[in-house]
Write an enzyme that holds these catalytic residues in place. Structure first.
Site, PDB file in Angstrom:
ATOM      1  N   ARG A   1      18.006  48.963  82.860  1.00 18.98           N
ATOM      2  CA  ARG A   1      18.885  49.485  83.772  1.00 18.98           C
ATOM      3  C   ARG A   1      17.437  49.603  84.650  1.00 18.98           C
ATOM      4  NH1 ARG A   1      18.775  55.749  85.492  1.00 18.98           N
ATOM      5  NH2 ARG A   1      16.647  55.736  86.116  1.00 18.98           N
TER       6      ARG A   1
ATOM      7  N   TYR B   1      13.276  59.246  92.845  1.00 18.43           N
ATOM      8  CA  TYR B   1      13.580  59.612  92.237  1.00 18.43           C
ATOM      9  C   TYR B   1      13.966  58.145  90.642  1.00 18.43           C
ATOM     10  CZ  TYR B   1      15.588  61.873  88.798  1.00 18.43           C
ATOM     11  OH  TYR B   1      16.622  62.950  87.621  1.00 18.43           O
TER      12      TYR B   1
ATOM     13  N   ASP C   1      21.580  52.602  88.705  1.00 15.49           N
ATOM     14  CA  ASP C   1      21.669  54.119  89.060  1.00 15.49           C
ATOM     15  C   ASP C   1      21.793  54.590  90.446  1.00 15.49           C
ATOM     16  OD1 ASP C   1      22.743  56.553  88.672  1.00 15.49           O
ATOM     17  OD2 ASP C   1      21.130  56.915  86.865  1.00 15.49           O
TER      18      ASP C   1
ATOM     19  N   HIS D   1      21.783  57.668  91.484  1.00 12.89           N
ATOM     20  CA  HIS D   1      21.608  58.995  90.969  1.00 12.89           C
ATOM     21  C   HIS D   1      22.207  59.488  92.716  1.00 12.89           C
ATOM     22  CE1 HIS D   1      19.224  58.793  88.224  1.00 12.89           C
ATOM     23  NE2 HIS D   1      17.920  57.820  88.970  1.00 12.89           N
TER      24      HIS D   1
ATOM     25  N   GLU E   1      25.693  53.026  88.280  1.00 13.30           N
ATOM     26  CA  GLU E   1      26.088  54.309  88.098  1.00 13.30           C
ATOM     27  C   GLU E   1      25.579  55.577  89.702  1.00 13.30           C
ATOM     28  OE1 GLU E   1      22.921  55.411  85.223  1.00 13.30           O
ATOM     29  OE2 GLU E   1      23.397  57.705  85.356  1.00 13.30           O
TER      30      GLU E   1
ATOM     31  N   GLU F   1      27.622  62.184  84.261  1.00 12.99           N
ATOM     32  CA  GLU F   1      26.319  62.543  83.319  1.00 12.99           C
ATOM     33  C   GLU F   1      26.406  64.248  83.832  1.00 12.99           C
ATOM     34  OE1 GLU F   1      22.561  60.230  84.802  1.00 12.99           O
ATOM     35  OE2 GLU F   1      22.229  61.976  86.071  1.00 12.99           O
TER      36      GLU F   1
ATOM     37  N   ARG G   1      30.177  59.239  81.671  1.00 15.14           N
ATOM     38  CA  ARG G   1      28.374  59.295  80.922  1.00 15.14           C
ATOM     39  C   ARG G   1      28.650  60.638  80.782  1.00 15.14           C
ATOM     40  NH1 ARG G   1      25.175  56.832  81.226  1.00 15.14           N
ATOM     41  NH2 ARG G   1      23.848  58.240  82.446  1.00 15.14           N
TER      42      ARG G   1
ATOM     43  N   GLU H   1      22.697  55.628  76.631  1.00 19.10           N
ATOM     44  CA  GLU H   1      21.696  55.510  77.308  1.00 19.10           C
ATOM     45  C   GLU H   1      20.351  56.100  76.705  1.00 19.10           C
ATOM     46  OE1 GLU H   1      21.441  57.816  80.557  1.00 19.10           O
ATOM     47  OE2 GLU H   1      19.716  57.830  81.358  1.00 19.10           O
TER      48      GLU H   1
ATOM     49  N   TRP I   1      22.494  64.662  95.893  1.00 15.26           N
ATOM     50  CA  TRP I   1      22.260  64.770  94.655  1.00 15.26           C
ATOM     51  C   TRP I   1      23.248  63.886  94.456  1.00 15.26           C
ATOM     52  CZ3 TRP I   1      18.843  63.164  91.304  1.00 15.26           C
ATOM     53  CH2 TRP I   1      17.067  63.940  91.244  1.00 15.26           C
TER      54      TRP I   1
HETATM   55  O1  EZ4 Z   1      18.365  62.433  86.418  1.00 12.48           O
HETATM   56  O2  EZ4 Z   1      18.344  63.477  83.017  1.00 12.48           O
HETATM   57  O3  EZ4 Z   1      20.637  58.104  83.840  1.00 12.48           O
HETATM   58  N1  EZ4 Z   1      19.608  59.427  84.219  1.00 12.48           N
HETATM   59  C1  EZ4 Z   1      19.680  59.713  84.759  1.00 12.48           C
HETATM   60  C2  EZ4 Z   1      18.874  61.495  84.407  1.00 12.48           C
HETATM   61  C3  EZ4 Z   1      18.947  62.777  85.132  1.00 12.48           C
HETATM   62  C4  EZ4 Z   1      18.461  63.942  84.230  1.00 12.48           C
HETATM   63  C5  EZ4 Z   1      18.960  64.976  84.604  1.00 12.48           C
HETATM   64  O4  EZ4 Z   1      18.381  65.809  83.910  1.00 12.48           O
HETATM   65  O5  EZ4 Z   1      19.849  59.733  86.219  1.00 12.48           O
HETATM   66  O6  EZ4 Z   1      18.086  60.714  84.533  1.00 12.48           O
HETATM   67 CO    CO Z   2      21.936  58.688  86.039  1.00 16.27          CO
END
Ligand code: EZ4
Ligand code: CO
Length: 402
Positions: free
Chosen positions: A147, A159, A210, A212, A236, A262, A283, A339, A402
């Site tokens: 990733r 992030y 990702d 996010h 993702e 997730e 996920r 992961e 988020w």
């Molecule tokens: O944001 O585990 O793909 N992994 C992620 C992680 C999540 C955290 C949340 O608790 O996106 O970093």
């Molecule tokens: Co993620």
């Protein structure tokens, strides 16, 4: 085989973990991860105050019945706190079942569907050059899938960017840190990053990214389209995950494979996504989706619609969850990718485990049950410390998705 005792163990060997330990009358014990990042004590209380009293005296062999009893019997169904608590009980019961029959859990789940579990690592960088060298480190360590996240210039604390080399921890102790976000800067910056990574590392390496949950559906469609030349393994969490219908828009605009889930805690979070084939990878995890019993049902449902699994495996999922995920991944037919974020040495010392990594692949090992234990004395030396995930704000100060 009655459950005679249960302990909820909260510890912080580098980060917070909640672990449920169930003991049976014949001296066996089973473990379940109950960690919900940033909301740990809510699950600890749910378990100690409401669930543990119901478990004492129950037959540990009745895994399905216990799951139904806790899910349907509570009246208040679903939600991350409830499902994490149920997941912990369920995982601990599978662990006990394996130990009682002297077999690793994957054997109880149908045995191996594959020789090993392919995992992906996290290559993060504060700029393009450090991102490229992080990818190289993971490639050299044998990873087949990586990733790639790179800090966006001018944005504070993007992030997903780690603080260490092979380690990455999303939560921060104390108050929630703030990061800044600009969709315009992000969308301009990311495609050339992947262009460069593909150029340096060739066509074979599986690359992932990702988002996010930061984009709107049409923005996600645009990013997916811009990334098509670099053929990602998956993009993702392109959009916020609670509105399943938004994936129809993303899907209409790009052939980049999509992964999400997730934050899912139930099959009802992904019925539209799966039945309409709006995603490629689901996920959800063992711990947050209600345990092996529930996650297997989601995976079996997904198999019918060509959706594969791609379990979340960040550091906030304890080694107990990691082991459970590996038993699941090895056995379920429609596994895609797992992961894997390495835990710190302090965490590994608290949770000695049988699973192993070699050449980009993992194996849960042959120990009976899950193959993970908890060193309670070591856990006791790392008391809980409140920690949070960051909160992102747009450049004008508005709280971002988020
Ligand atoms: O944001 O585990 O793909 N992994 C992620 C992680 C999540 C955290 C949340 O608790 O996106 O970093
Ligand atoms: Co993620």
């Amino acid at each position: 085989m009655k459950i005679v005792d249960a302990r909820v163990i909260v510890c912080s060997p580098g980060r917070n973990f909640v672990t449920l330990k169930l003991m049976t009358e014949d001296g066996l014990h089973g473990l379940g991860d109950a960690t919900l990042n940033g909301r740990e004590l809510a699950v600890a209380s749910y378990l100690s105050d409401h669930v543990v009293p119901l478990l004492i005296g129950r037959d540990a062999r009745r895994i399905e019945d216990t799951w139904q009893y806790l899910y349907k019997g509570a009246y208040w169904r679903r939600g991350p706190v409830t499902m994490t608590a149920i997941g912990a009980v369920d995982t601990a019961l599978w662990d006990i079942a394996g130990k009682a029959m002297n077999v690793p859990v994957y054997r109880l789940l149908g045995g191996r569907s594959r020789e090993a579990v392919m995992v992906y690592g996290h290559a993060n960088g504060a700029d393009l050059e450090s991102t490229l060298s992080a990818v190289e480190k993971f490639r050299a360590a044998g990873y087949h899938a990586i990733r790639v996240q790179c800090a966006v210039p001018g944005l504070e604390g993007t992030y997903g960017i780690g603080r260490g080399d092979m380690f990455y921890e999303p939560a921060t102790r104390g108050a929630p840190p703030q990061s800044t976000w600009s969709t315009e800067r992000y969308l301009t910056f990311i495609p050339p990053v992947f262009e460069r990574v593909r150029r340096e590392f060739g066509p074979e390496l599986h690359l992932l990214h990702d988002v996010h949950h930061r984009l709107t559906p049409i923005e996600a469609g645009r990013l997916g389209r811009l990334l098509e030349p670099y053929h990602l393994f998956w993009m993702e969490d392109a959009v916020a995950a609670e509105l399943q219908e938004s994936f129809r828009i993303v899907r209409r605009h790009t052939t980049t494979p999509l992964a999400v889930g997730e934050v899912f805690n139930s099959i009802y979070d992904c019925t539209t996504l799966i039945q309409e084939q709006l995603i490629d990878y689901m996920r959800a995890t063992v711990v947050h989706a209600g345990g092996l019993t529930a996650l297997r049902k989601i995976a079996n449902f997904a198999e019918v619609y060509h959706v594969r699994t791609g379990c979340h495996g960040a550091t906030d999922l304890s080694p107990v969850c990691m082991a459970a995920a590996l038993h699941f991944d090895l056995s379920v037919h429609n596994f895609g990718l797992q992961e894997y974020m390495r835990h710190t040495p302090e965490t590994d010392a608290v949770f000695p485990h049988a699973y192993s990594f070699e050449g980009g692949l993992m194996d849960p090992g042959e120990a009976p049950g899950l193959g993970v234990d908890i060193d309670e004395a070591a856990a006791g030396r790392h008391p809980y410390e409140r920690a949070y995930l960051p909160v992102a704000r747009k450049l004008d100060g508005t709280v971002h998705s988020w």
